[in-house]
Design an enzyme around this catalytic site. Sequence first.
Site, PDB file in Angstrom:
ATOM      1  N   GLU A 197       3.561   1.838  -1.478  1.00  0.00           N
ATOM      2  CA  GLU A 197       4.239   2.078  -2.762  1.00  0.00           C
ATOM      3  C   GLU A 197       3.237   2.391  -3.872  1.00  0.00           C
ATOM      4  OE1 GLU A 197       4.862  -0.808  -0.948  1.00  0.00           O
ATOM      5  OE2 GLU A 197       6.301   0.492   0.053  1.00  0.00           O
ATOM      6  N   HIS A 213       8.625  -2.767  -0.001  1.00  0.00           N
ATOM      7  CA  HIS A 213       7.476  -2.405   0.814  1.00  0.00           C
ATOM      8  C   HIS A 213       7.874  -2.217   2.276  1.00  0.00           C
ATOM      9  CE1 HIS A 213       3.492  -2.011   2.222  1.00  0.00           C
ATOM     10  NE2 HIS A 213       3.372  -3.219   2.712  1.00  0.00           N
ATOM     11  N   HIS A 262      38.488 -17.627   4.928  1.00  0.00           N
ATOM     12  CA  HIS A 262      37.229 -18.234   5.375  1.00  0.00           C
ATOM     13  C   HIS A 262      37.478 -19.077   6.621  1.00  0.00           C
ATOM     14  CE1 HIS A 262      33.697 -21.196   4.446  1.00  0.00           C
ATOM     15  NE2 HIS A 262      33.362 -20.316   5.358  1.00  0.00           N
ATOM     16  N   SER A 313       0.825  -1.217   0.000  1.00  0.00           N
ATOM     17  CA  SER A 313       0.000   0.000   0.000  1.00  0.00           C
ATOM     18  C   SER A 313       0.853   1.258   0.000  1.00  0.00           C
ATOM     19  CB  SER A 313      -0.920  -0.012   1.218  1.00  0.00           C
ATOM     20  OG  SER A 313      -0.146  -0.252   2.391  1.00  0.00           O
TER      21      SER A 313
END
Length: 531
Positions: free
Chosen positions: A40, A82, A289, A38
């Site tokens: 956007e 959103h 890592h 809503s």
Amino acid sequence: MSIVTLDTSRVGPVTVRDGVMHLLRGFGMTTIFGNPGSTELPFYCNWPADFRYILGLQESVVVAMADGYAQATRNAAFVNLHSAAGVGHALGSVFTAYRNRTPLVITAGQQTRSMLMTDPFLFAQSASEFPKPYVKWSVEPARAEEVPAAIARAYYTAMQSPCGPTFVSIPADDWDQPGEIITPRLVSFRVRPDAGMISDVARALSVSKRPALVVGPAVDRNNAWDLVVQLAERIQAAVWASPKSGRCSFPENHPQFTGFLPAERNLIAAALSGHDVVLVLGAPAFSYHVETDGPFLASATTLYQIVDDAELASWALGGTAIVANLDLAIIDLLDHSVSAKRPLLPARPATPRIQTSDVISVDFLMQTLAELRPDDSIVVEEAPSSRASMQKYLPICRSESFYATSSGGLGFGLPAAVGVALAKPDRRVIALVGDGSSMYAVQALWTAAQHNLPITIIVVRNGTYGALRGLATRLGTNAPIGVDLPGIDFVALAIGHGCEGIRVEHSNKLGAVMAMALQADRPTLVEVIVS
Ligand SMILES: Cc1ncc(C[n+]2csc(CCOP(=O)(O)OP(=O)(O)O)c2C)c(N)n1
């Protein structure tokens, strides 16, 4: 990017929406990746015909599609999410885009300004703080009329080396408020290296007995692939790929290509120990890592690093670092008539062909794919435990032909492949994804189907989180938990999202299935059961 000169003369009051659309056209950002709500909807009123909206069914998918698209177009991509919920779903992909150095202008709707004091439904609290620290800049403009200026600043910041995502939160009632037309400016962020330091590097390379180049993702990102090949050939350097690079920056079938550095300190030091001079181009020195001990480089090795990211220069564990665009730096190095009379490096031994057995090994899968894929196809990879096989049997030989996550976060590969395919409609895009990895963003299949993309999705179905299982074994965990993936039907998932799907279990069928999938004009998923 090219800056368009715009006609700014117009009749009638200018709204924020007019101002933003005008800017987006000027920046070449008329493809919008989003998932609406809503807050956007006002943005989408009177949607102009020259814009296309790419709907993703989950926000992490939306951002990863935009990431692939931005990398392949070499321009920032525009994302519309959103409110806080959409940004929250997207954060994993924002993290990856940040590490990929991908320029994105991410916007999200906010509740209307007049209600913000009453914590309304869908209110995004501290909206501009939420995506930090994985955005380079974020704002909720203090006044509606500043929204176009905020988008402009977000764009320039995203495009500035090192590129990355930026964020603008836009209250829903801003779009119809008076705005302003801002004409895109020409801004160059290109940085030439320090001339004296480049002379030092050129001298060191010229007198070196056994130089090595370590090439990282910024080489390909900075369009410096051909220049690096020239430099390497001129000085007869061994060329290593930097650990876990998200781009390929040197032809892996080149006789001077030496291999892929592992992401472990002691192994990197050992691999480079025979080189008296190492020049790292466009990569950290170094990415690790797994923790290991020892010196980060042998004491007899002199290290230089050229990067487009001042942070990487700041934290490198040693050596001399120069901040510059890679293409400019290598042009300057080549201008120094850097050369050396060294014997040609011995060519790497050819990889022996895999013999067929009934079951499909990952090596055989990669070999088959290498033999059948078009030369100019693009591989987007996210199949962690298959990467070593891929590096051995599926060499990447062209610039802008390989994309993978630089963050280590899964959920990039499948949607990024869709984004790359949207950007490169004339190229065959191959998503090479693990069964586990594909499930982090599987809704991307739906977007691929809706746009009828000729994309080939190869799911390496080993039924497990193989990389984790391998690591757990190495750490001495005999029975790792949470690593089995039974009961997923990828063919059904493909068909359920509107794609073609086919499973292959026997090696004698693999070639024919793969050939068909690589020629299909619709998105086609091949679930390959590997031993
Ligand atoms: C978002 C996210 N969650 C979890 C992980 C941890 N992780 C790393 S590798 C891996 C397994 C991936 O499985 P799959 O795609 O099947 O590939 P395989 O390891 O079997 O080759 C997981 C879960 C991660 N890197 N990112």
